[in-house]
Scaffold this motif. Sequence first.
Motif, short mmCIF file in Angstrom:
data_model
loop_
_atom_site.label_atom_id
_atom_site.label_comp_id
_atom_site.label_asym_id
_atom_site.label_seq_id
_atom_site.Cartn_x
_atom_site.Cartn_y
_atom_site.Cartn_z
N THR A 1 -3.67 0.41 -1.90
CA THR A 1 -2.83 -0.49 -2.70
C THR A 1 -3.30 -0.41 -4.15
O THR A 1 -4.49 -0.59 -4.43
CB THR A 1 -2.95 -1.94 -2.20
N PRO B 1 0.83 -1.21 0.00
CA PRO B 1 0.00 0.00 0.00
C PRO B 1 0.86 1.26 0.00
O PRO B 1 2.03 1.23 0.37
CB PRO B 1 -0.80 -0.12 1.30
N VAL C 1 -5.44 -10.86 -0.69
CA VAL C 1 -5.59 -9.42 -0.58
C VAL C 1 -5.83 -9.11 0.89
O VAL C 1 -6.77 -9.62 1.49
CB VAL C 1 -6.77 -8.90 -1.42
N THR D 1 -8.08 -1.38 -2.07
CA THR D 1 -7.19 -1.99 -3.06
C THR D 1 -7.79 -1.83 -4.45
O THR D 1 -8.97 -2.06 -4.65
CB THR D 1 -6.99 -3.48 -2.76
#
Length: 303
Positions: A179, A26, A60, A148
């Motif tokens: 991220t 990230p 993830v 993300t």
Amino acid sequence: MITAEGLTKRFGDKTAVQDVSFTVKPGSVTGFLGPNGAGKSTTMRMIVGLDRPTSGRATVAGREYRRLRAPLTEVGVLLDAKAVHTGRTARNHLRAMAATHGIPSTRVDEVIDLAGIGSVSRKRAGGFSLGMGQRLGIASALLGDPHTLILDEPVNGLDPEGVRWVRQFVRHAASEGRTVLLSSHLMSEMAQTADHVIVMGRGQVLADAPLEELVRAWTVNTVRVRTPRAADLAAAVGGPSVEIVSTAPDLLDIVGLPAARIGDLAADRGIPLHELTPTTGSLEEAYMALTGDSVEYRTKEIS
């Protein structure tokens, strides 16, 4: 954070991805590069559970995508902008997605404005241009305000304003600590956008490094010098570790010496310099050097 651990994917006798491992952290934009057929899209599909790995694992934020309770609010994905019901309007497509996660209609309006599709939001997606389809796909990825983002060729078909918007948006998203995994074939754009680069070729990771470090490792720095005494300067700077190419009677491209040293040597001998320009390698040059032996579909060079 996105983590790939030993990802392998076989389709019959063909191995599309082989033992791929990397981490996307990230707070930065990670560029995902490789020739057609390199395995990028297959790897992205495995990360979000659309393809099941033959072996290995992708997570993830520490969990497999299929284990996420509300995927849209955690991972925004753009893999195929055409994956839309062509009879639905853009607004209804987004409303249908929002309904699956209890996302309010106000958020639908927000992403429509954010992606710049307000003027066509009530038109059927089947009639969208490539660029508008991409914008709708980006709006879909942003719908759940995810931490993300996984975007496969998001600038494909966009006009210059759209390309710039995507660049600014993903940079801003990374600055917020999100991220971002971003693929593109536009090296010049990736050079302006990515902080870190992962390069794949023939299903394997060829490089995984900060962009500047990768460029330094896979390119050479050249100093272009223009002088009426090119032969004298070449003799002055010549050495076993110096490469000199004369591209015109008064022009030299020198590799192996910094510009300051060349300037000092010229000054010591009274050699006038009309140009002294250091040039650094580009991401495109580094990419071509890395993937030269990994291109599956090669075109004939024009001579």
